[in-house]
Scaffold this motif. Structure first.
Motif, PDB file in Angstrom:
ATOM      1  N   SER A  33      43.041  31.149  54.681  1.00 12.98           N
ATOM      2  CA  SER A  33      44.092  32.117  55.004  1.00 12.98           C
ATOM      3  C   SER A  33      45.024  31.554  56.067  1.00 12.98           C
ATOM      4  CB  SER A  33      43.484  33.442  55.443  1.00 12.98           C
ATOM      5  OG  SER A  33      42.931  33.294  56.740  1.00 12.98           O
ATOM      6  N   PHE A  37      49.016  31.089  55.431  1.00  8.06           N
ATOM      7  CA  PHE A  37      50.039  31.762  56.228  1.00  8.06           C
ATOM      8  C   PHE A  37      50.881  30.787  57.017  1.00  8.06           C
ATOM      9  CE2 PHE A  37      47.463  35.577  55.502  1.00  8.06           C
ATOM     10  CZ  PHE A  37      48.473  36.329  54.955  1.00  8.06           C
ATOM     11  N   LEU A  41      54.612  31.880  57.265  1.00  9.04           N
ATOM     12  CA  LEU A  41      55.050  32.526  58.504  1.00  9.04           C
ATOM     13  C   LEU A  41      56.004  31.633  59.280  1.00  9.04           C
ATOM     14  CD1 LEU A  41      51.737  34.168  59.660  1.00  9.04           C
ATOM     15  CD2 LEU A  41      53.731  35.239  58.623  1.00  9.04           C
ATOM     16  N   PHE A 219      57.698  37.632  50.427  1.00 11.00           N
ATOM     17  CA  PHE A 219      56.433  37.158  51.006  1.00 11.00           C
ATOM     18  C   PHE A 219      55.375  37.003  49.916  1.00 11.00           C
ATOM     19  CE2 PHE A 219      52.324  38.638  52.575  1.00 11.00           C
ATOM     20  CZ  PHE A 219      52.054  37.656  53.488  1.00 11.00           C
ATOM     21  N   LEU A 223      53.402  33.759  48.469  1.00  8.84           N
ATOM     22  CA  LEU A 223      51.949  33.773  48.616  1.00  8.84           C
ATOM     23  C   LEU A 223      51.280  33.510  47.271  1.00  8.84           C
ATOM     24  CD1 LEU A 223      50.144  34.317  51.064  1.00  8.84           C
ATOM     25  CD2 LEU A 223      49.781  36.606  50.165  1.00  8.84           C
TER      26      LEU A 223
ATOM     27  N   LEU C   3      51.432  38.381  60.718  1.00  7.04           N
ATOM     28  CA  LEU C   3      52.363  38.736  59.646  1.00  7.04           C
ATOM     29  C   LEU C   3      53.397  39.742  60.115  1.00  7.04           C
ATOM     30  CD1 LEU C   3      52.979  38.353  56.699  1.00  7.04           C
ATOM     31  CD2 LEU C   3      51.261  40.044  56.149  1.00  7.04           C
TER      32      LEU C   3
END
Lengths: 282, 76, 160
Positions: A33, A37, A41, A219, A223, C3
């Motif tokens: 994860s 990200f 991000l 997003f 992903l 996030l």
């Protein structure tokens, strides 16, 4: 043409593949994860290419910020070249600009606002659409990131629309008229107040959803692409035979989604602004 | 640890349910819109715009669910 | 959670970059583009109208043209017919005249021939009378030289 398509697809799959390998280039270990990200991000450094050490941006600007600047510069260059071409028949860059302008004008602004009001707002919605579209699309280029995949950016855009809704409503209808506009005609007093309350809350939720929709779409799409590629490392290297085609498919889908979300955002803001400033029943 | 795993699993199920609901809604919109286009092809442009608008509104709700699930799943 | 991390700086930069973009597009770049698009649409609409008008006029002209051609054809036909009739009349007149002339010539020739035959016949009769007189003189020994005899022989030759 066929040759070109094939070459481009080969390059893209190579880039996707190599992008996948770069996922674990720095950590080498299991924090899935975290690596996922890391590639979506905001951050201060850009991985330009697998194997090459990440470049840290100067002046402390973050990656998404840089992407915003890059897209603004790109749009300005495009429109500068388009504006310089004065011929009657659009060609090259000029026709790209005209396609976007005509799309916003004929499919979004004029049908919603009508021709007279639409003409005044046209520049704003063209800028909005082109800006969002470019920021959305630029994230699909390898080594770039999607600034609209950051909730701060989308909220900032939604806030602009939110304040414009109020400002235009107050200007066109006056402050009391704006709130009176929410009150439905021919409804008994206590229920009417309830409706006004709902409408008032709706003003906020509409803007929040506006920002969340764009953010979540951009997003989630990235992903999804990355998840397919991460599966290669989770399951086995041979899984890339399945993963890479799926990632390419999602990638192509993302191009469509980028266009669609820019369109939806522009259309919805156009509707909000035009709804807040036209008296009920018109 | 155990409890948080259960919470995460439930969150994923919840996200799936939310997306399923959204899909049903968008499917209905698509079906009705195609019906309408078949009945009145001259209103195609209008119907399509409204269809995309409605689909986007519902999609936003589905994303709400998905994001809440994400928040729970990646909560440390 | 990273996030949903709030970054006010990024929001402000978004506003700034969008504001800059909007300002530049609105003030400098879009007006000329929009104007040229509008002009072009106007030109195209004008051209379409023009083309329609031209088409209409062309149709009218074509109609008129065919009318004129029909008229001319009818006139030509009429002229041709008249001429033919006149020519016929002329021809028949000429033929009649020629026939008349021919007939006259023929009749004149016949007359002349008859006269000549008469003269010839007379001469022949006279010759014959002479010949008969001479012959009978030789046979009989009596001369028939008198005028009276000659006339008698001549009379005889006529009845021959």
């Amino acid at each position: 043409m066929k040759e070109l398509v094939r070459r481009v697809s080969v390059i893209f799959s190579f880039l996707l593949f190599s992008g996948g390998t770069s996922l674990f280039a720095e950590s080498g270990d299991v924090d899935i994860s975290g690596t996922l990200f890391h590639h979506i991000l905001n951050g201060r450094s850009v991985d330009l290419f697998p194997g090459v050490p990440a470049v840290t941006l100067p002046l402390g600007i973050s990656v998404h910020q840089a992407m915003l600047f890059v897209s603004v510069v790109l749009i300005l260059l495009l429109f500068l070249r388009a504006a310089r071409n004065k011929s009657m028949k659009p060609k090259g860059v000029r026709s790209i600009a005209e396609i976007m302008i005509l799309f916003v004008r004929d499919d979004i602004v004029y049908p919603v606002m009508g021709k007279e009001r639409g003409e005044k707002w046209l520049s704003f919605f063209i800028s909005l659409f082109v800006f969002l579209l470019t920021v959305n699309l630029i994230g699909l280029i390898p080594a770039f990131k999607t600034a609209t995949g950051n909730i701060n950016v989308t909220t900032a855009m939604a806030v602009i629309v939110f304040f414009l809704t109020f400002a235009v409503g107050f200007k066109e209808l006056g402050v009391p008229g704006f709130f009176k506009n929410m009150y439905p005609e021919g409804v008994a007093f206590p229920i009417g107040i309830f409706v006004v309350l709902l409408e008032f809350i709706g003003l906020f939720t509409k803007s929040i959803v506006l920002s969340l929709r764009l953010f979540a779409n951009m997003f989630a799409g990235h992903l999804a692409i990355l998840s397919f590629l991460v599966l290669i490392f989770v399951i086995s290297p041979f899984f890339s035979l399945v993963s890479v085609p799926f990632a390419v498919f999602t990638y192509v889908l993302e191009v469509l989604v980028a266009l669609l979300q820019a369109f939806v955002f522009t259309l919805l803001s156009c509707i909000f602004i035009s709804m807040a400033s036209t008296p009920e029943g018109e | 640890m155990d409890l948080s795993m259960i919470a995460k699993a439930l969150a994923v199920i919840g996200a799936g349910l939310g997306i399923a609901g959204g899909s049903i809604g968008i499917g209905l919109i698509g079906a009705k819109a195609l019906d309408a286009i078949a009945r009145q092809p001259q209103e195609k442009k209008d119907i399509r715009t409204n269809m995309i608008l409605m689909a986007a509104l519902i999609e936003g709700l589905a994303f709400f669910g998905a994001i809440i699930a994400l928040l729970v799943v990646f909560m440390k | 959670m990273e996030l949903f991390e709030i970054e006010p700086g990024l929001a402000i930069w978004t506003w700034l970059s969008f504001g800059l973009l909007f300002f530049i597009l609105w003030k400098f770049l879009l007006p000329s583009l929009l104007k040229s698009i509008k002009d072009r649409e106007k030109t195209i609409a004008g051209a379409v109208d023009n083309a329609e008008e031209i088409q209409k006029r062309l149709d009218e002209i074509k109609k008129e043209e065919s009318k004129i051609i029909d008229k001319a054809r009818a006139q030509a036909d009429k002229i041709l017919g008249d001429t033919r009739k006149e020519a016929d009349v002329l021809k028949s007149r000429l033929i009649a005249k020629a026939e008349e002339e021919a007939e006259a010539i023929v009749s004149r020739a016949k007359l002349k021939a008859a006269e000549e035959r008469e003269v010839l016949l007379q001469a022949l009769q006279e010759e014959l009378a002479d010949f008969v007189c001479e012959a009978s003189e030789k046979v009989t020994g009596v001369s028939f030289t008198s005028e009276k005899d000659r006339r008698m022989v001549k009379e005889m030759a006529r009845t021959l």
